[in-house]
Design a protein around this motif. Sequence first.
Motif, mmCIF file in Angstrom:
data_model
loop_
_atom_site.group_PDB
_atom_site.id
_atom_site.type_symbol
_atom_site.label_atom_id
_atom_site.label_comp_id
_atom_site.label_asym_id
_atom_site.label_seq_id
_atom_site.Cartn_x
_atom_site.Cartn_y
_atom_site.Cartn_z
ATOM 1 N N LEU A 227 31.888 6.278 79.270
ATOM 2 C CA LEU A 227 32.985 5.548 79.904
ATOM 3 C C LEU A 227 33.814 4.901 78.803
ATOM 4 N N ILE A 228 35.116 5.083 78.888
ATOM 5 C CA ILE A 228 36.003 4.507 77.875
ATOM 6 C C ILE A 228 36.852 3.469 78.601
ATOM 7 N N ILE A 229 36.700 2.210 78.171
ATOM 8 C CA ILE A 229 37.264 1.130 78.977
ATOM 9 C C ILE A 229 38.213 0.280 78.141
ATOM 10 N N PRO A 230 39.505 0.391 78.398
ATOM 11 C CA PRO A 230 40.469 -0.402 77.632
ATOM 12 C C PRO A 230 40.591 -1.838 78.165
ATOM 13 N N TYR A 231 40.807 -2.765 77.248
ATOM 14 C CA TYR A 231 41.034 -4.178 77.587
ATOM 15 C C TYR A 231 42.279 -4.659 76.867
ATOM 16 N N GLU A 232 42.934 -5.643 77.487
ATOM 17 C CA GLU A 232 44.095 -6.245 76.835
ATOM 18 C C GLU A 232 43.664 -7.042 75.616
ATOM 19 N N ASN A 233 42.504 -7.708 75.685
ATOM 20 C CA ASN A 233 42.070 -8.472 74.515
ATOM 21 C C ASN A 233 40.570 -8.336 74.237
ATOM 22 N N LEU A 234 40.243 -8.588 72.975
ATOM 23 C CA LEU A 234 38.879 -8.415 72.478
ATOM 24 C C LEU A 234 37.882 -9.296 73.217
ATOM 25 N N LYS A 235 38.319 -10.524 73.509
ATOM 26 C CA LYS A 235 37.385 -11.480 74.104
ATOM 27 C C LYS A 235 36.853 -10.953 75.450
ATOM 28 N N ASP A 236 37.762 -10.476 76.288
ATOM 29 C CA ASP A 236 37.317 -9.946 77.577
ATOM 30 C C ASP A 236 36.333 -8.792 77.381
ATOM 31 N N ALA A 237 36.651 -7.932 76.404
ATOM 32 C CA ALA A 237 35.782 -6.774 76.154
ATOM 33 C C ALA A 237 34.378 -7.238 75.780
ATOM 34 N N ILE A 238 34.309 -8.151 74.829
ATOM 35 C CA ILE A 238 32.983 -8.576 74.358
ATOM 36 C C ILE A 238 32.264 -9.410 75.409
ATOM 37 N N ASP A 239 33.021 -10.227 76.143
ATOM 38 C CA ASP A 239 32.391 -11.039 77.192
ATOM 39 C C ASP A 239 31.773 -10.192 78.305
ATOM 40 N N SER A 275 42.512 7.059 76.032
ATOM 41 C CA SER A 275 43.456 6.080 76.569
ATOM 42 C C SER A 275 44.298 5.467 75.462
ATOM 43 N N THR A 276 45.535 5.099 75.810
ATOM 44 C CA THR A 276 46.357 4.372 74.844
ATOM 45 C C THR A 276 46.577 2.937 75.317
ATOM 46 N N LEU A 277 45.932 2.582 76.415
ATOM 47 C CA LEU A 277 46.126 1.234 76.976
ATOM 48 C C LEU A 277 45.442 0.166 76.121
ATOM 49 N N GLY A 278 45.901 -1.088 76.274
ATOM 50 C CA GLY A 278 45.188 -2.240 75.758
ATOM 51 C C GLY A 278 45.128 -2.381 74.254
ATOM 52 N N SER A 279 44.231 -3.286 73.772
ATOM 53 C CA SER A 279 44.103 -3.524 72.333
ATOM 54 C C SER A 279 42.679 -3.294 71.841
ATOM 55 N N THR A 280 41.728 -3.216 72.767
ATOM 56 C CA THR A 280 40.321 -3.050 72.395
ATOM 57 C C THR A 280 39.647 -2.161 73.442
ATOM 58 N N TYR A 281 38.672 -1.392 72.989
ATOM 59 C CA TYR A 281 37.953 -0.553 73.937
ATOM 60 C C TYR A 281 36.465 -0.871 73.932
ATOM 61 N N LEU A 282 35.856 -0.730 75.094
ATOM 62 C CA LEU A 282 34.413 -0.597 75.137
ATOM 63 C C LEU A 282 34.135 0.883 75.370
ATOM 64 N N CYS A 305 33.121 -4.506 84.472
ATOM 65 C CA CYS A 305 34.241 -4.432 83.523
ATOM 66 C C CYS A 305 35.547 -4.882 84.189
ATOM 67 N N MET A 306 35.775 -4.411 85.397
ATOM 68 C CA MET A 306 37.033 -4.749 86.076
ATOM 69 C C MET A 306 37.097 -6.254 86.373
ATOM 70 N N GLU A 307 35.933 -6.843 86.701
ATOM 71 C CA GLU A 307 35.903 -8.299 86.899
ATOM 72 C C GLU A 307 36.324 -9.042 85.644
ATOM 73 N N ARG A 308 36.009 -8.432 84.471
ATOM 74 C CA ARG A 308 36.377 -9.036 83.187
ATOM 75 C C ARG A 308 37.720 -8.511 82.697
ATOM 76 N N ASN A 309 38.590 -8.138 83.614
ATOM 77 C CA ASN A 309 39.973 -7.758 83.292
ATOM 78 C C ASN A 309 40.119 -6.446 82.524
ATOM 79 N N ALA A 310 39.168 -5.535 82.684
ATOM 80 C CA ALA A 310 39.380 -4.202 82.098
ATOM 81 C C ALA A 310 40.603 -3.584 82.759
ATOM 82 N N LEU A 311 41.314 -2.732 81.991
ATOM 83 C CA LEU A 311 42.553 -2.157 82.516
ATOM 84 C C LEU A 311 42.299 -0.900 83.346
ATOM 85 N N ASP A 312 41.242 -0.170 83.018
ATOM 86 C CA ASP A 312 40.874 1.031 83.769
ATOM 87 C C ASP A 312 39.530 1.504 83.232
#
Lengths: 473, 260
Positions: A227-239, A275-282, A305-312
């Motif tokens: 699963l490739i999960i883009p996030y707008e910011n690193l903090k959400d990804a790591i959290d 994906s090209t979305l966001g700034s950080t990926y999980l 992931c979506m609860e933590r603001n993942a983009l998709d």
Amino acid sequence: MFNALTDRVVRELKKIVGEKNVICDPEKKIDYSHDEFSLSDIAHEPDVVVKSNSTQEVSRILSLANEEKIPVTPRGGATGLCGGCVPASGGIVLSLERMNRIVEVDRYNQMIVAEAGVMLMDFYPRVEEEGLFFPPHPGDETAMIGGVIATNAGGARAVKYGVVRNYIRGLEVVLPSGAVINLGGKLMKSSTGYNLLHLMIGSEGTLGIITKATIQLLPSPQMSRSLIIPYENLKDAIDTVPELLAKKIMPLAVEFIPKDVIQITEKFLRKRWPSTLGSTYLLIICDASTEEQMDKLSEQVAAICMERNALDVFVADNPSKQQQVLEIRSKIYEAIKAHTLEILDIAVPRAEIAQHVKRVQEVSQEYKIWLPTFGHAADGNVHTHIMKAVYEDGHIVPLPEEDWKNKLENVRRELYRDCKERGGVISGEHGIGIVKKPYLSYVLDEESISLMRGIKRTFDPNNILNPGKIFDL
Amino acid sequence: MNIFVFVKRVPDTESKIKINHETNSIIEEGLNFVLSPYDEYAVEEALQIREAKGGQVTVFSVGPDETRTILKKCLAMGADEAVLIKDDAGETFDALRTAKIISHALKTKYTEFDLLLFGKQSVGADSAQVPSMVAAMLDLPQVNVVTKLEIEGNSGTALREIEGAREKVTFMLPAVISAQKGLNEPRYETLKGIMAAKRKEIPVVTLEELGIQPDELAAGLELTKMESPPVKESGKIIEDEPSEAAKKLAEFLRQDAKVI
């Protein structure tokens, strides 16, 4: 304290391994003076390189070197990142590259017996051929079994399956005296005396030379999905990561990767990330034995992931698609290698990882140095890359030497201090070697180091085996 | 814009293919099957045209029940509908047979379309004949090996690869287009797409329902033998002093390999 290599000893070595397996030519020796660590100031040429072909030969070489008091540095694939196989005191480099045989695949015990010089790129296909699975997966497949054990390597899959140590059941080891000992065996249990087997794992070639290993395998999981999960910011990804763990969800691997290094690697490989979305990926890899389990697991992961603001949540689930994603992940190192000074290997308790990465970002800003940080988010192992460049508007801009030279040491210290405060260690899977030796006391107390020195003296009274590594005597 | 895409289920290109010499077929056990990569470009192109121009994308595949997995994948990518034309014959390598089935379906049951998209060839059989055969059977314009496609109104422009150059072709709709690598970058499915595709029904059409008589599909091709390509021999290493080795290499290239 060591004796110089004499022509007589070289003749003896030739008698043991044959003329063509003793290298004295300076042009060829230079290949054996370094590992993957970038700064050339730790490189050191050996006086001679010897390529053994059997345990007996290793035994005779060590016994000769011990008598003559000549240092011996064992060497596998030389993919280490902290100078572990650099012959810091010269002498003999003992390369295990010719000992590359798979001795046995034991289906009944689900174990494989392999010589130390078997490369991972040959090892994995052989294991898979048997429908079996060796879970640890260190990044560089040109690494050799002996080195992987000597550093207790890990890799991305440690979250669910643990590190190399968890799979080693038996070792054949040659001691500096030349004595050959067999530790462990095809055993699942042993409470029989001190566990020298585990002492040998991660000892970085300072106590004995591993010549053969009996390794536990597992039945192969039926299917895996990335699963490739883009996030707008690193903090959400790591959290997201502690949330997954708290909900008892156990993926095979959880990696966090910033977009800048993904883009550099896409260009380097001419391959495309999903994906090209966001700034950080999980990058979360799940394994399961049925499609229902897989769907359930991935839906659980996606919901958190979506609860933590993942983009998709993007999916790669056939082997070639997964291969493409994993290739980009594993070639980041190569794509930025030319500009990398050092890769740190800090491991902190998993719940501390977000705070540690935050500190890395602060240090990056304070020192105006590019510190791309990615790694195994769910096992607490963070690889901060200290760069001799900055990254601006999609381009790598090299820094002048006088600029990064001063910063390197300070950055190391800052981050090791933060590691200590969080109850971490300075190496999660690469080892100490030469490069991290000065920082060992940051995380180990003097009593412990002193016990380690004692153990080293017991195994190697003449200190001929890989001297100058981990700690000074 | 009503777009039909035709796709095939093939072994994953990462798979190691083993042959059963008794039945002259590949051993399917342990193999992963995927949507043929060129067909994936065709699906992606259809989705991009729909996103730009509106309309509907329907994906068809001719094959056994197992073919549903790749149709699900197309739905997960974003196709509106998928249809399985059930044919239990397995891999016949008979492009004419497949083309007949498809053109039958398009003449009898699925007659409303503006564009027929194919991969330029399937991976595995690699015959690259089905798109052209279908175009001929339906008397439609066709452009093969397309790397760029633009649709405007009821006509289109395509660039196709030819030796050493690219050819620009304009055509009227409906038309047959076969996709080449480079046409686009196929998207990855999202988990949401996959889960929605799982719940979606895939209608099944049998050959009987399409009114195809078994004798129409009589084999036009006989498979006599299946063999793996010969194993590539390892390279030759010339070991000597550089000046000597260079001489030997030049001699080898001239006399043995006959390339200089």
